[in-house]
Design an enzyme around this catalytic site. Sequence first.
Site, PDB file in Angstrom:
ATOM      1  N   PRO A 168      26.582  -7.201  94.110  1.00  0.00           N
ATOM      2  CA  PRO A 168      27.934  -7.513  94.568  1.00  0.00           C
ATOM      3  C   PRO A 168      28.222  -8.993  94.789  1.00  0.00           C
ATOM      4  O   PRO A 168      29.388  -9.380  94.863  1.00  0.00           O
ATOM      5  CB  PRO A 168      28.017  -6.766  95.901  1.00  0.00           C
ATOM      6  CG  PRO A 168      26.612  -6.695  96.382  1.00  0.00           C
ATOM      7  CD  PRO A 168      25.727  -6.706  95.181  1.00  0.00           C
ATOM      8  N   CYS A 206      22.524 -19.540  91.908  1.00  0.00           N
ATOM      9  CA  CYS A 206      21.101 -19.769  91.606  1.00  0.00           C
ATOM     10  C   CYS A 206      20.699 -19.179  90.259  1.00  0.00           C
ATOM     11  O   CYS A 206      19.691 -19.564  89.690  1.00  0.00           O
ATOM     12  CB  CYS A 206      20.174 -19.279  92.703  1.00  0.00           C
ATOM     13  SG  CYS A 206      20.850 -18.105  93.823  1.00  0.00           S
ATOM     14  N   ASN A 207      21.479 -18.257  89.766  1.00  0.00           N
ATOM     15  CA  ASN A 207      21.114 -17.663  88.480  1.00  0.00           C
ATOM     16  C   ASN A 207      21.887 -18.219  87.295  1.00  0.00           C
ATOM     17  O   ASN A 207      21.543 -17.921  86.156  1.00  0.00           O
ATOM     18  CB  ASN A 207      21.293 -16.153  88.533  1.00  0.00           C
ATOM     19  CG  ASN A 207      20.116 -15.475  89.189  1.00  0.00           C
ATOM     20  OD1 ASN A 207      19.034 -16.043  89.256  1.00  0.00           O
ATOM     21  ND2 ASN A 207      20.332 -14.292  89.692  1.00  0.00           N
ATOM     22  N   MET A 219      19.455 -11.017  94.220  1.00  0.00           N
ATOM     23  CA  MET A 219      18.841  -9.700  94.365  1.00  0.00           C
ATOM     24  C   MET A 219      17.696  -9.735  95.375  1.00  0.00           C
ATOM     25  O   MET A 219      17.519  -8.796  96.142  1.00  0.00           O
ATOM     26  CB  MET A 219      18.326  -9.240  93.005  1.00  0.00           C
ATOM     27  CG  MET A 219      18.155  -7.750  92.924  1.00  0.00           C
ATOM     28  SD  MET A 219      19.665  -6.892  93.362  1.00  0.00           S
ATOM     29  CE  MET A 219      18.979  -5.599  94.382  1.00  0.00           C
ATOM     30  N   ALA A 220      16.966 -10.845  95.383  1.00  0.00           N
ATOM     31  CA  ALA A 220      15.850 -10.972  96.329  1.00  0.00           C
ATOM     32  C   ALA A 220      16.387 -10.931  97.754  1.00  0.00           C
ATOM     33  O   ALA A 220      15.828 -10.256  98.620  1.00  0.00           O
ATOM     34  CB  ALA A 220      15.103 -12.260  96.071  1.00  0.00           C
ATOM     35  N   GLN A 228      31.047 -15.154  94.617  1.00  0.00           N
ATOM     36  CA  GLN A 228      30.802 -16.517  94.131  1.00  0.00           C
ATOM     37  C   GLN A 228      31.844 -16.914  93.094  1.00  0.00           C
ATOM     38  O   GLN A 228      32.296 -18.056  93.042  1.00  0.00           O
ATOM     39  CB  GLN A 228      29.397 -16.589  93.517  1.00  0.00           C
ATOM     40  CG  GLN A 228      28.316 -16.457  94.566  1.00  0.00           C
ATOM     41  CD  GLN A 228      26.975 -16.065  93.976  1.00  0.00           C
ATOM     42  OE1 GLN A 228      26.924 -15.439  92.913  1.00  0.00           O
ATOM     43  NE2 GLN A 228      25.904 -16.415  94.664  1.00  0.00           N
TER      44      GLN A 228
END
Lengths: 425, 271
Positions: free
Chosen positions: A116, A50-51, A194-195, A121
Amino acid sequence: MKILAIGLNHRTADVEIRERLAFNGSMVEEGIFGLKKLSEVKEVALLSTCNRVEIYSHVDTATASAVEGIKNFISAFHGIQRDVFEKSLYIRAGSDAIRHILMVASSLDSMVVGEPQILGQFKEAFDFALTKKTTGVLLNRLMRKAISTAKRVRTETRIAENAVSVGFAAVELAKKIFGGLSGKSCMLLGAGEMAELTARCIVRSGAKDVVVVNRTYERCCELAEKFGGRPARFEDFLQEIVHMDIIICSTGAPDYVLNKEEMKAVMKKRRHKPVFIIDISVPRNIDPKINRIGNVYLYDIDDLQGVADSNLFERKKEVEKAERIVDEEVEKFIKWVPSLNSVPVIVEMRQKAERIKEKEIRKFRNKFPDLDGEKMRSVQQMATSIINELLHPPTVALKEEVVDRDELVSVIQRLYGLNGHENGK
Amino acid sequence: MEDILFKLAFVLYFIAAIMGICGILKGGKGSSKIIHLFVGSGFLMHTANIVYRYIAMGHLPAVGMHEASSFFAWCIVLLFFFLKYRYQIGIMGSFILPIVSILMLIALISPGEMRPLSPILQDYWLEVHTLLAFLSYAAFAVAFGIGIMYLIQEYYLKSRHPRELFQRLPSLQVLDEINYRLIVIGFPLFTLAIIAGAIGAEAAWGAYWRWDPKEILALIIWGVYALALFVRLAIGWKGRKIAALSIAGFSTVLFAFFGADLFLKSIHTFS
């Protein structure tokens, strides 16, 4: 021979572009085969989270034409004009690319350094490329190097503590606002590594009634299931937050999804019950002015990191240490690559020597046909020794790192009269 | 004898308050156990002093500035111990004991001889009035300390850079809750004190209400805490505004307590 890393991440592209360029589900397979078919590309691996969306490739043409090819492919594959995403792309080649790949795997390029999930991924992306056989000697070695570097970084530095402690800090703060977390409600707005990590920390500390809001309803349901919560539509989120105690926001929208006026109205509706908002998005999704409203406590990811590690200097030192490890590993890899490069010359040199040996031994046997087996073997051994002794120095020289390897290779080709095809270019 | 008890109590409270303040300055690292030991032994002596005076005079020892301040301090410490066992907040002493020490200091410098109560005030209702008023003042005083703790903790949370003390201060939720409960206890006590006082005043002076400066101040105090309860229950205000109201309320209490004696011409003084 060139290694290329082309991609975009949370810093260079907003979520809209990231989402449009993302390779989800079966698109990974289509994408990776499509890329492999490009004439410029010899090996390829694809990382899509997603990032970030990143394409790692081993190309055997000039960088520029390979980049063109890959850009055109992205444009055609996703049906997006090149100028929409081009300015968000970063293009790294050679040792820069190697360093970038190692940094990504080690979570040094992540939004929250040390988180982590990226390594998992990364491994997944590599395994996928491996099973689809789109990678070869070079990228396989590079990917393995990236994974081992990430492990080294994790064990030799304390950056992994950083991400864990960010989630922990959120829990600590929440406890200082609410007393305890049991029975508190929590909303996850948007997604992101992170969320999710933070949400998990908060849920583990006793928060109940998790609501997940996402622009794509499918992803929303998936996440809701993961947290044992319920999905809600993005359009309804202003109504939903009236009942929420903790809001974790990571939508990655290009501007604020919640402004001060809206929040004031929400506070009135919730009868000024305290609310803890964590904004993990880059750029920020929640107007920082909201923090000025009574009983609203807004923290962004930098604030959380600050709380997690009030000694910023310490953290910077750990990151520097991690970067040094990466640099070391990049160097090792770069040293290894040319040895791969010169292997054909060494093989050729040895093959030629072998051929000469065979020829001379045949001549020798014709001259002395009645020589017994043992003596014949000694002669053969002697010939082999001579070849080895003679070829050892040039072999070592070729495997060592030298300033101008290509020149050395061509000198050896000329000196040994090898059929001068260019190696590994 | 009772004077030595009082002075010992003062010294013990004072040491405890100093230790408490040092604890705050050091980021809340001090040991609250030793502080509580000091306050506890001080309280025993203080109680002995008050009981002695009560028995000797036959009425509540709240006549004159010495007794009034001392009794006020005693009520606060009583409430402090109650809250300490109920909520287990070690750092609370650091915020409440300074108030106690200042009251004790005022008591110390005021003439401490035991004086008989003027016959006009020897009334059952007025004694009830005094006791209730002091208890409600104690609740407001502790609410003031808790309100300050709330504002500090809220400041830390809002600034997003909490310091060490942040760890030792209780959560906003708990502070808000204690503050609310103290007002919920203090307000009715205060209301009853006014009613008892009015009945007593009718007996003493023949009028329930005479718009004496202290009576007006009492009305203002009543108004502040009534407002605090109203905005909380009706509008749902929480946290900072309530903490600020309880600080404002206690400032009025202090003014009524001392200011009326010093600046205003009131028949309702302690001296």
